[in-house]
Design a protein around this motif. Structure first.
Motif, PDB file in Angstrom:
ATOM      1  N   GLY A   1      12.608   1.091 -13.780  1.00  0.00           N
ATOM      2  CA  GLY A   1      11.819   0.197 -12.935  1.00  0.00           C
ATOM      3  C   GLY A   1      11.116   0.910 -11.795  1.00  0.00           C
ATOM      4  O   GLY A   1       9.933   0.689 -11.547  1.00  0.00           O
ATOM      5  N   LYS A   2      11.823   1.790 -11.101  1.00  0.00           N
ATOM      6  CA  LYS A   2      11.227   2.448  -9.928  1.00  0.00           C
ATOM      7  C   LYS A   2      10.057   3.344 -10.335  1.00  0.00           C
ATOM      8  O   LYS A   2       8.975   3.278  -9.761  1.00  0.00           O
ATOM      9  CB  LYS A   2      12.284   3.254  -9.178  1.00  0.00           C
ATOM     10  CG  LYS A   2      11.682   3.997  -8.003  1.00  0.00           C
ATOM     11  CD  LYS A   2      12.708   4.697  -7.138  1.00  0.00           C
ATOM     12  CE  LYS A   2      12.110   5.375  -5.905  1.00  0.00           C
ATOM     13  NZ  LYS A   2      10.697   5.637  -5.872  1.00  0.00           N
ATOM     14  N   SER A   3      10.283   4.184 -11.370  1.00  0.00           N
ATOM     15  CA  SER A   3       9.214   5.103 -11.786  1.00  0.00           C
ATOM     16  C   SER A   3       7.981   4.331 -12.229  1.00  0.00           C
ATOM     17  O   SER A   3       6.852   4.706 -11.888  1.00  0.00           O
ATOM     18  CB  SER A   3       9.684   5.983 -12.944  1.00  0.00           C
ATOM     19  OG  SER A   3      10.861   6.645 -12.607  1.00  0.00           O
ATOM     20  N   LEU A   4       8.198   3.257 -12.989  1.00  0.00           N
ATOM     21  CA  LEU A   4       7.047   2.491 -13.472  1.00  0.00           C
ATOM     22  C   LEU A   4       6.312   1.858 -12.298  1.00  0.00           C
ATOM     23  O   LEU A   4       5.084   1.949 -12.199  1.00  0.00           O
ATOM     24  CB  LEU A   4       7.488   1.413 -14.460  1.00  0.00           C
ATOM     25  CG  LEU A   4       7.865   1.893 -15.859  1.00  0.00           C
ATOM     26  CD1 LEU A   4       8.356   0.732 -16.709  1.00  0.00           C
ATOM     27  CD2 LEU A   4       6.680   2.567 -16.555  1.00  0.00           C
ATOM     28  N   HIS A   5       7.075   1.223 -11.399  1.00  0.00           N
ATOM     29  CA  HIS A   5       6.422   0.547 -10.282  1.00  0.00           C
ATOM     30  C   HIS A   5       5.639   1.546  -9.417  1.00  0.00           C
ATOM     31  O   HIS A   5       4.491   1.290  -9.040  1.00  0.00           O
ATOM     32  CB  HIS A   5       7.436  -0.233  -9.442  1.00  0.00           C
ATOM     33  CG  HIS A   5       6.792  -1.032  -8.354  1.00  0.00           C
ATOM     34  ND1 HIS A   5       6.679  -0.575  -7.066  1.00  0.00           N
ATOM     35  CD2 HIS A   5       6.157  -2.235  -8.388  1.00  0.00           C
ATOM     36  CE1 HIS A   5       6.026  -1.469  -6.343  1.00  0.00           C
ATOM     37  NE2 HIS A   5       5.699  -2.486  -7.113  1.00  0.00           N
ATOM     38  N   ASP A   6       6.229   2.704  -9.146  1.00  0.00           N
ATOM     39  CA  ASP A   6       5.530   3.739  -8.371  1.00  0.00           C
ATOM     40  C   ASP A   6       4.201   4.103  -9.032  1.00  0.00           C
ATOM     41  O   ASP A   6       3.170   4.237  -8.364  1.00  0.00           O
ATOM     42  CB  ASP A   6       6.374   5.019  -8.277  1.00  0.00           C
ATOM     43  CG  ASP A   6       7.558   4.850  -7.327  1.00  0.00           C
ATOM     44  OD1 ASP A   6       7.625   3.807  -6.641  1.00  0.00           O
ATOM     45  OD2 ASP A   6       8.417   5.759  -7.294  1.00  0.00           O
ATOM     46  N   LEU A   7       4.230   4.261 -10.355  1.00  0.00           N
ATOM     47  CA  LEU A   7       3.028   4.674 -11.080  1.00  0.00           C
ATOM     48  C   LEU A   7       1.981   3.541 -11.109  1.00  0.00           C
ATOM     49  O   LEU A   7       0.782   3.791 -10.973  1.00  0.00           O
ATOM     50  CB  LEU A   7       3.418   5.100 -12.500  1.00  0.00           C
ATOM     51  CG  LEU A   7       2.479   6.027 -13.250  1.00  0.00           C
ATOM     52  CD1 LEU A   7       2.191   7.303 -12.466  1.00  0.00           C
ATOM     53  CD2 LEU A   7       3.073   6.384 -14.620  1.00  0.00           C
ATOM     54  N   PHE A   8       2.453   2.296 -11.286  1.00  0.00           N
ATOM     55  CA  PHE A   8       1.525   1.152 -11.234  1.00  0.00           C
ATOM     56  C   PHE A   8       0.758   1.175  -9.919  1.00  0.00           C
ATOM     57  O   PHE A   8      -0.448   0.955  -9.870  1.00  0.00           O
ATOM     58  CB  PHE A   8       2.287  -0.183 -11.292  1.00  0.00           C
ATOM     59  CG  PHE A   8       2.818  -0.539 -12.657  1.00  0.00           C
ATOM     60  CD1 PHE A   8       2.180  -0.139 -13.806  1.00  0.00           C
ATOM     61  CD2 PHE A   8       3.955  -1.324 -12.786  1.00  0.00           C
ATOM     62  CE1 PHE A   8       2.663  -0.489 -15.055  1.00  0.00           C
ATOM     63  CE2 PHE A   8       4.456  -1.674 -14.031  1.00  0.00           C
ATOM     64  CZ  PHE A   8       3.800  -1.256 -15.167  1.00  0.00           C
ATOM     65  N   GLU A   9       1.497   1.427  -8.839  1.00  0.00           N
ATOM     66  CA  GLU A   9       0.885   1.359  -7.513  1.00  0.00           C
ATOM     67  C   GLU A   9      -0.003   2.583  -7.253  1.00  0.00           C
ATOM     68  O   GLU A   9      -1.133   2.459  -6.817  1.00  0.00           O
ATOM     69  CB  GLU A   9       1.975   1.254  -6.436  1.00  0.00           C
ATOM     70  CG  GLU A   9       2.727  -0.070  -6.487  1.00  0.00           C
ATOM     71  CD  GLU A   9       1.833  -1.275  -6.209  1.00  0.00           C
ATOM     72  OE1 GLU A   9       1.160  -1.278  -5.168  1.00  0.00           O
ATOM     73  OE2 GLU A   9       1.802  -2.208  -7.050  1.00  0.00           O
ATOM     74  N   SER A  10       0.506   3.793  -7.549  1.00  0.00           N
ATOM     75  CA  SER A  10      -0.256   4.994  -7.175  1.00  0.00           C
ATOM     76  C   SER A  10      -1.521   5.135  -8.018  1.00  0.00           C
ATOM     77  O   SER A  10      -2.507   5.704  -7.564  1.00  0.00           O
ATOM     78  CB  SER A  10       0.619   6.244  -7.289  1.00  0.00           C
ATOM     79  OG  SER A  10       1.050   6.409  -8.612  1.00  0.00           O
ATOM     80  N   GLU A  11      -1.520   4.629  -9.243  1.00  0.00           N
ATOM     81  CA  GLU A  11      -2.701   4.779 -10.109  1.00  0.00           C
ATOM     82  C   GLU A  11      -3.513   3.492 -10.218  1.00  0.00           C
ATOM     83  O   GLU A  11      -4.405   3.396 -11.054  1.00  0.00           O
ATOM     84  CB  GLU A  11      -2.284   5.259 -11.502  1.00  0.00           C
ATOM     85  CG  GLU A  11      -1.686   6.662 -11.513  1.00  0.00           C
ATOM     86  CD  GLU A  11      -2.627   7.723 -10.942  1.00  0.00           C
ATOM     87  OE1 GLU A  11      -3.856   7.588 -11.096  1.00  0.00           O
ATOM     88  OE2 GLU A  11      -2.120   8.680 -10.325  1.00  0.00           O
ATOM     89  N   ALA A  12      -3.154   2.485  -9.441  1.00  0.00           N
ATOM     90  CA  ALA A  12      -3.872   1.203  -9.447  1.00  0.00           C
ATOM     91  C   ALA A  12      -4.006   0.627 -10.857  1.00  0.00           C
ATOM     92  O   ALA A  12      -5.101   0.257 -11.300  1.00  0.00           O
ATOM     93  CB  ALA A  12      -5.244   1.353  -8.782  1.00  0.00           C
ATOM     94  N   VAL A  13      -2.865   0.558 -11.540  1.00  0.00           N
ATOM     95  CA  VAL A  13      -2.844   0.036 -12.911  1.00  0.00           C
ATOM     96  C   VAL A  13      -3.154  -1.457 -12.905  1.00  0.00           C
ATOM     97  O   VAL A  13      -2.660  -2.189 -12.047  1.00  0.00           O
ATOM     98  CB  VAL A  13      -1.452   0.301 -13.537  1.00  0.00           C
ATOM     99  CG1 VAL A  13      -1.289  -0.426 -14.862  1.00  0.00           C
ATOM    100  CG2 VAL A  13      -1.231   1.801 -13.700  1.00  0.00           C
ATOM    101  N   THR A  14      -4.000  -1.903 -13.840  1.00  0.00           N
ATOM    102  CA  THR A  14      -4.323  -3.341 -13.910  1.00  0.00           C
ATOM    103  C   THR A  14      -3.656  -4.032 -15.090  1.00  0.00           C
ATOM    104  O   THR A  14      -3.443  -5.229 -15.068  1.00  0.00           O
ATOM    105  CB  THR A  14      -5.848  -3.564 -14.023  1.00  0.00           C
ATOM    106  OG1 THR A  14      -6.327  -2.925 -15.212  1.00  0.00           O
ATOM    107  CG2 THR A  14      -6.580  -3.010 -12.807  1.00  0.00           C
TER     108      THR A  14
END
Ligand code: ADP
Length: 537
Positions: A253-266
């Motif tokens: 969960g943490k790694s995914l959420h960090d990546l969603f936020e840092s790369e502006a995943v839509t």
């Protein structure tokens, strides 16, 4: 014009029209790698030259054991584009199964991520046809010594090859990739996709009422590239020029959420079990999704409680979708029609819990046990049959004979179809609970349990019953620190489901076994609870 539909055309298009668009990968090595479609295309051409130099001929199987990342994507295009067959092996399988599948596929060369070095060391001397092993990393990360014979370094091969390569033209019916079903019973079976089937699937998957992919999206496929080509997203992303973000092996969960936020995943996509970890992390740390707008959930039924959490608490729309390895995989997507926006919240949620409407190209029908077509009234349920240009006609090497029934592929799923065409899976035929000659759908029972605040995961199976043949047994994993009793859970069903569907018993477990694609292994649970004694009323 007569033009063959070839996978290489996707890469050519992405390079020419979206060359600057980013491809970002979290690497096994630990860092974040940034690249573009232009670079991806250049490196894929280099890799195509590597394959040719290593003697890979058209039709040869090129195997991978790899996470989602740019090198895996390069192999997708280098292998299929040059006329070879990309064979994505599932690294979560037992080594014996990996050997069996690699031998059955007659893989010639194996590319693998650092994570899987121990697995490859365990199987390298046992596989019969793999002649070349390539570790997907740079020189600095190559092991000093390895049990794998003549181990090659991916980055050295790429650096030494020319980027001058013309993608060959050939018949669109040529095989492009191979994926084995998870084989919950018997040996796994291979499903061979063609350039034509993949291209048609990609056009359909990208459409607005299907997966709705666009150049304005940043797509993070959590669904592995070793599982039905990550639901076709590596192809659709090139077709539309979307930014791609690959999570590598970091799926917590943490790694995914960090990546969603840092790369502006839509947009993201994955099976429900992955989202459970993500939601738990977001909830317990009081986080938000600042750019994520949609998530595609499929592979097994999305519990309505999960849908509510995403949509109501985090403003992330859930798109429920259904498919299977045998159909490339997309069959249906649950995009609502305009009239459905008049529905109240509960009615809309009930509709979204369905697996959705047929994507153009896939034809659906349901049949009774004697093969009669059943009405599309949302009530009659029967086996779901499909047909279409990306549905298999036979398994690889003809294994298991002719799977079709009157030119339709029987899915093994039991479902309803309503008058608007929305299909709802009630069960897999082998998971249906047969009670007193009637069927009880285990998915409905699991969805009710999953809506209980103390429940992390729930599986419902049929337990032997002297009078009714089978009765539902609910197996539950509690959320950490949560408390709930057997009787409280049974009472929780009151008014939510037909009385006679209520589970007869509840057993609490530490964990529910998950298969290689993150699905609950109900066959294991059935074995484990084969002698379970239900309480007598
Ligand atoms: P396998 O059949 O080998 O487990 P697949 O990924 O091909 O692997 O699984 C396809 C099956 O997964 C479908 O036949 C269906 O039973 C189940 N499935 C896929 N998507 C959904 C969904 N949205 N809801 C319920 N079941 C689903």
């Amino acid at each position: 014009m007569q033009q063959q539909l070839l996978i290489s055309s996707l890469l050519i298009h992405a390079e020419r029209h979206h060359g600057e668009q980013e491809v970002v990968s979290r690497r096994v090595e630990g860092d974040v790698h940034r690249s573009t479609y232009r670079e991806l295309a250049v490196r894929s051409r280099r890799m195509a030259n590597v394959l040719a130099a290593r003697g890979i001929a058209p039709g040869d199987r090129v195997a991978t054991l790899a996470w989602n990342g740019y090198r895996h994507m390069e192999l997708y295009y280098a292998a299929s584009g040059s006329g070879a067959v990309l064979h994505t092996l599932n690294p979560r399988l037992h080594p014996d199964q990996v050997v069996w599948i690699a031998d059955h596929a007659e893989d010639q060369i194996l590319f693998f991520d650092l994570t899987f070095l121990p697995l490859v060391e365990a199987v390298a001397s046992r596989v019969k046809t793999i002649k070349t092993f390539v570790l997907m990393t740079d020189r600095a990360h190559m092991p000093a010594a390895s049990k794998v014979p003549d181990l090659l370094c991916y980055e050295e091969l790429v650096a030494d090859a020319s980027d001058n390569f013309d993608w060959p033209q050939f018949d669109e019916n040529t095989a492009s990739s191979l994926c084995y079903t998870s084989g919950t019973t018997g040996h796994p079976k291979g499903v061979l996709y063609s350039h034509r089937s993949t291209m048609l699937h990609t056009y359909a998957a990208a459409l607005p009422d299907a997966l709705n992919c666009s150049a304005r999206d940043t797509i993070l496929p959590v669904v592995p590239m070793f599982h039905v080509n990550a639901w076709g997203l590596p192809y659709a992303a090139c077709m539309v020029g979307a930014k791609l973000v690959f999570p590598g092996p970091f799926l917590d969960g943490k790694s995914l959420h960090d990546l969603f936020e840092s790369e502006a995943v839509t947009v993201s996509a994955g099976v429900p079990t992955v989202w459970q970890g993500l939601l738990a992390h977001v909830e317990s740390n009081d986080l938000k999704f600042s750019t994520m707008r949609r998530t595609i959930i499929g592979g097994s039924a999305c519990p309505p409680a999960m849908m509510r959490a995403f949509q109501q608490r985090y403003d992330v729309q859930v798109l429920h979708a259904w498919g299977m390895t045998e159909i490339s995989p997309l069959g249906t997507a649950c995009t609502l029609k305009p009239k459905h926006h008049l529905l109240d919240e509960d009615e809309r949620m009930a509709l979204q819990a369905k697996q959705g409407r047929a994507v153009f190209g896939v034809d659906l029908k349901i049949v009774s046990e004697d093969g009669r077509e059943l009405p599309r009234d949302g009530k009659a349920s029967g086996e779901l049959l499909v047909r279409g240009p990306w549905v298999i006609a036979k398994y690889f090497k003809g294994e298991g004979g002719n799977p079709l029934v009157d030119s339709w592929f029987p899915t093994g799923d039991v479902s309803t179809i309503d008058a608007d065409g929305f299909m709802q899976i009630t069960d897999r035929s082998k998971d249906v609970i047969k009670s007193g000659g009637e069927w009880i759908g285990s998915i409905d029972l699991e969805n009710v349990a999953m809506a209980h605040p103390a429940v992390a995961m729930a599986a419902c199976i049929g337990a032997k019953h002297p009078k009714w043949d089978e009765r539902p047994l609910l197996l539950v994993v509690k959320k950490p620190g949560a408390a709930v009793t057997r009787n409280e859970l049974i009472e929780f069903y009151d008014g939510k489901i037909a009385k006679w569907w209520t589970p007869d018993d509840v057993v609490f477990l530490d964990a529910i076994p998950l298969g290689a694609t993150g699905k609950m292994q109900k066959n294991k649970l059935r074995e484990q609870f084969a002698d379970h004694e239900l309480p007598t009323a």
